[in-house]
Design an enzyme around this catalytic site. Structure first.
Site, PDB file in Angstrom:
ATOM      1  N   LYS A   1      79.305  -7.817  66.453  1.00 30.44           N
ATOM      2  CA  LYS A   1      78.047  -7.968  65.726  1.00 30.44           C
ATOM      3  C   LYS A   1      77.770  -6.794  64.789  1.00 30.44           C
ATOM      4  O   LYS A   1      78.316  -5.708  64.948  1.00 30.44           O
ATOM      5  CB  LYS A   1      76.890  -8.196  66.710  1.00 30.44           C
ATOM      6  CG  LYS A   1      76.886  -9.642  67.232  1.00 30.44           C
ATOM      7  CD  LYS A   1      75.710  -9.965  68.110  1.00 30.44           C
ATOM      8  CE  LYS A   1      75.815 -11.444  68.565  1.00 30.44           C
ATOM      9  NZ  LYS A   1      74.762 -11.784  69.538  1.00 30.44           N
TER      10      LYS A   1
ATOM     11  N   ARG B   1      79.692 -12.214  76.547  1.00 32.61           N
ATOM     12  CA  ARG B   1      80.177 -13.211  75.593  1.00 32.61           C
ATOM     13  C   ARG B   1      80.961 -12.516  74.475  1.00 32.61           C
ATOM     14  O   ARG B   1      80.391 -11.736  73.725  1.00 32.61           O
ATOM     15  CB  ARG B   1      78.972 -13.963  75.016  1.00 32.61           C
ATOM     16  CG  ARG B   1      79.318 -15.043  74.001  1.00 32.61           C
ATOM     17  CD  ARG B   1      78.047 -15.704  73.484  1.00 32.61           C
ATOM     18  NE  ARG B   1      78.339 -16.737  72.499  1.00 32.61           N
ATOM     19  CZ  ARG B   1      78.521 -16.493  71.200  1.00 32.61           C
ATOM     20  NH1 ARG B   1      78.433 -15.278  70.727  1.00 32.61           N
ATOM     21  NH2 ARG B   1      78.786 -17.494  70.382  1.00 32.61           N
TER      22      ARG B   1
HETATM   23  C1  8Y4 Z   1      80.725 -11.600  64.018  1.00 31.46           C
HETATM   24  C2  8Y4 Z   1      80.914 -12.653  64.837  1.00 31.46           C
HETATM   25  C3  8Y4 Z   1      79.450 -11.169  63.757  1.00 31.46           C
HETATM   26  C4  8Y4 Z   1      79.840 -13.300  65.415  1.00 31.46           C
HETATM   27  C5  8Y4 Z   1      78.377 -11.823  64.314  1.00 31.46           C
HETATM   28  C6  8Y4 Z   1      78.573 -12.880  65.161  1.00 31.46           C
HETATM   29  C7  8Y4 Z   1      74.841 -15.014  71.118  1.00 31.46           C
HETATM   30  C8  8Y4 Z   1      74.924 -16.376  71.430  1.00 31.46           C
HETATM   31  C9  8Y4 Z   1      75.616 -16.050  69.403  1.00 31.46           C
HETATM   32  C10 8Y4 Z   1      74.323 -14.122  72.110  1.00 31.46           C
HETATM   33  C11 8Y4 Z   1      74.100 -16.043  73.533  1.00 31.46           C
HETATM   34  C12 8Y4 Z   1      77.381 -14.180  66.832  1.00 31.46           C
HETATM   35  C13 8Y4 Z   1      75.646 -18.435  70.221  1.00 31.46           C
HETATM   36  C14 8Y4 Z   1      76.087 -14.869  66.954  1.00 31.46           C
HETATM   37  N1  8Y4 Z   1      75.286 -14.824  69.852  1.00 31.46           N
HETATM   38  N2  8Y4 Z   1      74.560 -16.898  72.621  1.00 31.46           N
HETATM   39  N3  8Y4 Z   1      75.407 -17.017  70.343  1.00 31.46           N
HETATM   40  N4  8Y4 Z   1      73.967 -14.696  73.314  1.00 31.46           N
HETATM   41  N5  8Y4 Z   1      73.711 -16.507  74.738  1.00 31.46           N
HETATM   42  N6  8Y4 Z   1      77.466 -13.506  65.676  1.00 31.46           N
HETATM   43  O1  8Y4 Z   1      74.169 -12.913  71.917  1.00 31.46           O
HETATM   44  O2  8Y4 Z   1      78.236 -14.245  67.667  1.00 31.46           O
HETATM   45  S1  8Y4 Z   1      76.195 -16.417  67.816  1.00 31.46           S
END
Ligand code: 8Y4
Length: 279
Positions: free
Chosen positions: A225, A259
């Site tokens: 992130k 996750r």
């Molecule tokens: C690079 C890759 C940069 C991915 C940002 C991202 C969470 C989640 C997401 C979380 C739960 C993400 C679906 C965002 N984040 N579900 N989901 N908790 N429970 N961004 O923190 O991965 S998506």
């Protein structure tokens, strides 16, 4: 800190006395013009199989990007992305499959297809979501978000981020129980990056033990992130080491489900954490 609370999710019961890895499986529209849906389903299933082989305890299947400014997908598009993947995986892997969605119809169809966990970034606040979740026996992740994915990073503001996130999670925990869902089916998530600045994310990491006092296990997602990019100064595909540090800190602070994209590396890191926490 040993958390002996079990997590009921569909036909599974996870022992959350140690930290587990949830592997991220994105079902994206495929880039091959003549591949049809079959190609993207196959890619996602193959990726998911690899994550299980690498030690993932849970697979999180998502068909809609929740990144800021992502284009929302229609209900039919989301269903046609995720349902074939869940159907195929449910019959061949022996770990709970989580559906990352806030849409009640996707929740119901995913559970019918074999999903054992509903991972809702909106905390079951959409009309009909509580009822959809209560209808089955799936585990549920309730996440905090300030605003919506389209607007959440514009101007996040909190007087006391830990207290406000904790209050929100308590309110949702009570709402799901009023809908007839037993607390053993619930895990809580502070929602790193969802309407939070770096200072808020860091304060929340420090506050995980306080949020744990709500009495349910914690799921956290920090993998790759932008908070990590801000700290380290790395692009999204160069954040493995920062992500591992975040996973280790989260587990040491009491999180039970981490996750991540990079399953193998995280499983090894958490084996070290778990060995220390169990001693
Ligand atoms: C690079 C890759 C940069 C991915 C940002 C991202 C969470 C989640 C997401 C979380 C739960 C993400 C679906 C965002 N984040 N579900 N989901 N908790 N429970 N961004 O923190 O991965 S998506």
């Amino acid at each position: 800190m040993i958390n002996t609370v079990n997590f009921i999710c569909g036909r599974y019961q996870l022992d959350l006395s140690h930290a587990h890895v949830m592997g991220i499986v994105n079902v994206t529209p495929d880039s091959f013009s003549d591949g049809g849906r079959y190609a993207s389903t196959g890619l996602a299933v193959a990726h998911a199989r690899q994550l299980v082989a690498e030690g993932a305890s849970i697979l999180d299947i998502g068909g809609e990007s929740t990144r800021p400014n992502a284009i929302p997908v229609s209900l039919d598009e989301e269903l046609s992305r995720v349902i074939p993947v869940i159907e195929q995986l449910a019959s061949e892997v022996d770990v709970p499959i989580s559906i990352d969605t806030y849409k009640p119809t996707v929740m119901r169809e995913a559970v019918n297809a074999g999903a054992a966990i509903i991972n809702d970034i909106r905390g079951l606040q959409e009309p009909g979501a509580l009822e959809a979740a209560a209808a089955g026996n799936a585990g549920i992740c309730l996440m905090h978000m300030q605003g919506s994915p389209q607007t959440m990073q514009i101007e996040p503001y909190y007087d006391d981020v830990a207290q406000e996130v904790k209050n929100f999670l308590l309110e949702r925990l009570q709402a799901v129980q009023e809908a007839g869902i037993v607390p053993e089916r619930i895990v809580l998530d502070p929602g790193f990056g969802f309407g939070k600045r770096t200072v808020h994310n860091i304060a929340l990491l420090q506050a995980l033990p306080e949020i744990l006092t709500l009495g349910r296990p914690l799921l956290v997602g920090l993998s790759r992130k932008s908070i990590l990019g801000q700290i380290v100064g790395s692009d999204v595909d160069q954040r493995l080491h920062a992500s591992l540090a975040a996973s280790v800190i989260s587990a040491m602070k009491g999180a039970s489900i981490i996750r991540v994209h990079d399953v193998k590396a995280t499983v090894d890191a958490l084996k070290v954490v778990n060995a220390v926490l169990a001693a």
